[in-house]
Design a protein around this motif. Structure first.
Motif, PDB file in Angstrom:
ATOM      1  N   SER A   1      -3.859   6.301   0.153  1.00 52.82           N
ATOM      2  CA  SER A   1      -4.382   5.262   1.291  1.00 52.82           C
ATOM      3  C   SER A   1      -4.005   3.858   0.994  1.00 52.82           C
ATOM      4  O   SER A   1      -3.604   3.053   1.794  1.00 52.82           O
ATOM      5  CB  SER A   1      -5.734   5.653   1.427  1.00 52.82           C
ATOM      6  OG  SER A   1      -6.171   6.772   1.631  1.00 52.82           O
ATOM      7  N   SER A   2      -4.091   3.415  -0.216  1.00 55.84           N
ATOM      8  CA  SER A   2      -3.782   2.222  -0.575  1.00 55.84           C
ATOM      9  C   SER A   2      -2.114   1.739  -0.365  1.00 55.84           C
ATOM     10  O   SER A   2      -1.913   0.736  -0.017  1.00 55.84           O
ATOM     11  CB  SER A   2      -4.233   1.862  -2.056  1.00 55.84           C
ATOM     12  OG  SER A   2      -5.361   2.002  -2.219  1.00 55.84           O
ATOM     13  N   LEU A   3      -1.458   2.719  -0.794  1.00 54.51           N
ATOM     14  CA  LEU A   3       0.039   2.340  -0.725  1.00 54.51           C
ATOM     15  C   LEU A   3       0.479   2.413   0.758  1.00 54.51           C
ATOM     16  O   LEU A   3       1.353   1.414   1.029  1.00 54.51           O
ATOM     17  CB  LEU A   3       1.071   3.803  -1.571  1.00 54.51           C
ATOM     18  CG  LEU A   3       2.306   3.460  -1.516  1.00 54.51           C
ATOM     19  CD1 LEU A   3       2.661   2.368  -2.229  1.00 54.51           C
ATOM     20  CD2 LEU A   3       2.965   4.927  -2.015  1.00 54.51           C
ATOM     21  N   ALA A   4      -0.172   3.224   1.652  1.00 51.98           N
ATOM     22  CA  ALA A   4      -0.163   3.219   2.833  1.00 51.98           C
ATOM     23  C   ALA A   4      -0.386   1.694   3.497  1.00 51.98           C
ATOM     24  O   ALA A   4       0.171   1.110   4.260  1.00 51.98           O
ATOM     25  CB  ALA A   4      -0.805   4.128   3.795  1.00 51.98           C
ATOM     26  N   ILE A   5      -1.615   1.093   3.200  1.00 50.61           N
ATOM     27  CA  ILE A   5      -2.137  -0.227   3.596  1.00 50.61           C
ATOM     28  C   ILE A   5      -1.156  -1.111   3.153  1.00 50.61           C
ATOM     29  O   ILE A   5      -0.628  -2.053   3.992  1.00 50.61           O
ATOM     30  CB  ILE A   5      -3.450  -0.199   3.100  1.00 50.61           C
ATOM     31  CG1 ILE A   5      -4.586   0.501   3.670  1.00 50.61           C
ATOM     32  CG2 ILE A   5      -3.779  -1.635   3.515  1.00 50.61           C
ATOM     33  CD1 ILE A   5      -6.104   0.685   3.223  1.00 50.61           C
ATOM     34  N   GLY A   6      -0.682  -1.030   1.676  1.00 44.36           N
ATOM     35  CA  GLY A   6       0.292  -2.175   1.319  1.00 44.36           C
ATOM     36  C   GLY A   6       1.499  -2.048   2.144  1.00 44.36           C
ATOM     37  O   GLY A   6       1.981  -3.068   2.442  1.00 44.36           O
ATOM     38  N   VAL A   7       2.187  -0.771   2.501  1.00 48.26           N
ATOM     39  CA  VAL A   7       3.280  -0.838   3.176  1.00 48.26           C
ATOM     40  C   VAL A   7       3.300  -1.428   4.670  1.00 48.26           C
ATOM     41  O   VAL A   7       4.056  -2.017   5.126  1.00 48.26           O
ATOM     42  CB  VAL A   7       3.992   0.666   3.154  1.00 48.26           C
ATOM     43  CG1 VAL A   7       5.026   0.812   4.309  1.00 48.26           C
ATOM     44  CG2 VAL A   7       4.285   1.134   1.858  1.00 48.26           C
ATOM     45  N   ILE A   8       2.301  -1.083   5.269  1.00 51.09           N
ATOM     46  CA  ILE A   8       1.851  -1.706   6.741  1.00 51.09           C
ATOM     47  C   ILE A   8       1.806  -2.855   6.446  1.00 51.09           C
ATOM     48  O   ILE A   8       2.484  -3.744   7.399  1.00 51.09           O
ATOM     49  CB  ILE A   8       0.619  -0.821   7.102  1.00 51.09           C
ATOM     50  CG1 ILE A   8       0.863   0.650   7.608  1.00 51.09           C
ATOM     51  CG2 ILE A   8       0.185  -1.540   8.501  1.00 51.09           C
ATOM     52  CD1 ILE A   8      -0.334   1.332   8.005  1.00 51.09           C
ATOM     53  N   VAL A   9       0.837  -3.516   5.675  1.00 57.00           N
ATOM     54  CA  VAL A   9       0.850  -4.850   5.687  1.00 57.00           C
ATOM     55  C   VAL A   9       2.103  -5.500   5.188  1.00 57.00           C
ATOM     56  O   VAL A   9       2.454  -6.685   5.751  1.00 57.00           O
ATOM     57  CB  VAL A   9      -0.088  -5.367   4.651  1.00 57.00           C
ATOM     58  CG1 VAL A   9      -0.165  -6.870   4.321  1.00 57.00           C
ATOM     59  CG2 VAL A   9      -1.714  -4.988   4.835  1.00 57.00           C
ATOM     60  N   THR A  10       3.044  -5.304   4.596  1.00 55.01           N
ATOM     61  CA  THR A  10       4.417  -5.858   4.060  1.00 55.01           C
ATOM     62  C   THR A  10       4.969  -5.778   5.121  1.00 55.01           C
ATOM     63  O   THR A  10       5.737  -6.853   5.541  1.00 55.01           O
ATOM     64  CB  THR A  10       4.992  -4.823   2.888  1.00 55.01           C
ATOM     65  OG1 THR A  10       4.035  -4.941   1.751  1.00 55.01           O
ATOM     66  CG2 THR A  10       6.103  -5.631   2.683  1.00 55.01           C
ATOM     67  N   SER A  11       5.139  -4.577   6.005  1.00 53.98           N
ATOM     68  CA  SER A  11       6.114  -4.587   7.078  1.00 53.98           C
ATOM     69  C   SER A  11       5.450  -5.543   8.227  1.00 53.98           C
ATOM     70  O   SER A  11       6.493  -5.863   9.033  1.00 53.98           O
ATOM     71  CB  SER A  11       6.156  -3.092   7.729  1.00 53.98           C
ATOM     72  OG  SER A  11       4.952  -2.802   8.036  1.00 53.98           O
ATOM     73  N   LEU A  12       4.311  -5.751   8.208  1.00 55.38           N
ATOM     74  CA  LEU A  12       3.904  -6.788   9.688  1.00 55.38           C
ATOM     75  C   LEU A  12       4.190  -8.176   9.202  1.00 55.38           C
ATOM     76  O   LEU A  12       4.003  -9.194  10.104  1.00 55.38           O
ATOM     77  CB  LEU A  12       2.426  -6.270   9.962  1.00 55.38           C
ATOM     78  CG  LEU A  12       2.342  -5.097  10.519  1.00 55.38           C
ATOM     79  CD1 LEU A  12       0.924  -4.712  10.617  1.00 55.38           C
ATOM     80  CD2 LEU A  12       2.998  -4.941  11.745  1.00 55.38           C
ATOM     81  N   THR A  13       4.124  -8.528   7.907  1.00 55.48           N
ATOM     82  CA  THR A  13       4.427  -9.929   7.428  1.00 55.48           C
ATOM     83  C   THR A  13       6.152 -10.234   7.035  1.00 55.48           C
ATOM     84  O   THR A  13       6.650 -10.605   7.651  1.00 55.48           O
ATOM     85  CB  THR A  13       3.301 -10.214   6.337  1.00 55.48           C
ATOM     86  OG1 THR A  13       3.411  -9.228   5.377  1.00 55.48           O
ATOM     87  CG2 THR A  13       2.016  -9.824   7.035  1.00 55.48           C
TER      88      THR A  13
END
Length: 298
Positions: free
Chosen positions: A101-113
């Motif tokens: 879950s944490s890795l998925a959140i990190g990847v999503i935040v990174t891709s959006l910024t």
């Protein structure tokens, strides 16, 4: 070889990486023995994924990564223990749930910024260039605190590692010391992610303990051997990385793998020697027969 090593020490960023990396390797090895024996060896991997998610959010919000990641990873460590103790989700399942879950959140935040830039890649797989003077100072202080607390509470950690129920029955605050191990592990993970990366930092926790267990049989022996193996493998991995221009984190893991295979071979050979038929027959030959007179047996 000496010329290569002296050339390494001429670079300031490598000196900083060696100082912090050896401290992290030492802390990871000491904590790894208890984590492996308590079957929490994958907690390092889970917390590193949590750390990556926290770092991604910190970079997106333009905050200090270490200041954000440290408390988040500590809270995640406590949450992991609480979930595994008080719910139907146990051990490895709880770690996998929070890690993914944490890795998925990190990847999503990174891709959006910012996208997968150099900083994010460094946090995933490690970057010795990322260690600034401020990072070194914070890392040294945190690592020294981890080592000091481990030494002060060594006997308690030993007790809850082997028999938590008995330790609690004798008056030891088993839950409190388990949380202490989780806290120290979380701090070590956050400090070590700058060099090893989120994907590889757990190897510093798992490999040295498993390597030493191939040969050593006492808790103290495993702890001392793990510390030595971890520091030596870290240094050898850094030298190999500098000599062959390979990623530092991957080179350190490769050095630990070589050490594990060597120790496993030594342990297997020693086991074969102890199980040799000649040794057993000699013991039987020297043992007095039950049919002999009692005076002859004495």
């Amino acid at each position: 070889m000496l010329e290569l090593i002296s050339q390494m020490f001429s670079y300031g960023f490598l000196n900083r990486a060696l100082l912090v990396g050896m401290l992290v390797a030492l802390c990871s090895a000491l904590l790894g023995v208890s984590l492996v024996l308590k079957r929490y060896s994958m907690i390092g991997d889970g917390l590193s994924h949590v750390g990556f998610g926290a770092l991604s959010i910190a970079m997106a919000m333009r905050l200090a990564p270490l200041a954000v990641a440290a408390p988040v990873v500590v809270l995640a460590a406590f949450l992991l223990l609480r979930i595994s103790e008080n719910s139907r989700i146990k051990g490895d399942a709880a770690i996998a749930l929070i890690a993914s879950s944490s890795l998925a959140i990190g990847v999503i935040v990174t891709s959006l910024t910012s996208g997968m830039n150099t900083d994010v890649y460094g946090y995933l797989f490690g970057s010795i260039l990322a260690m600034g003077v401020g990072d070194v100072a914070a890392s040294v202080v945190l690592s020294a605190a981890v080592l000091l607390l481990f030494i002060l509470f060594y006997n308690k950690i030993f007790a809850i590692t082997f028999d938590e129920a008995f330790a609690q029955a004798t008056g030891v605050n088993a839950r409190g010391y388990t949380l202490l191990i989780a806290l120290l592990t979380a701090v070590t993970i956050v400090v070590g992610m700058r060099i090893m990366g989120a994907m590889l930092i757990s190897s510093l926790i798992i490999f040295p303990a498993l390597t030493s267990m191939r040969v050593c049989r006492s808790f103290k022996g495993v702890v001392i051997s793990s510390a030595l193996v971890s520091v030596i493998c870290f240094f050898c991995g850094m030298v190999a990385s500098f000599a062959f221009s390979t990623p530092a984190g991957a080179s350190i893991v490769a050095a630990n793998l070589v050490a594990f295979l060597l120790f496993a071979l030594v342990g297997a050979l020693r086991g074969r020697v102890l199980r040799r038929p000649e040794g057993r027959s000699k013991i039987r030959k020297d043992r007095p027969s039950s049919k002999e007179h009692p005076d002859q047996q004495r």
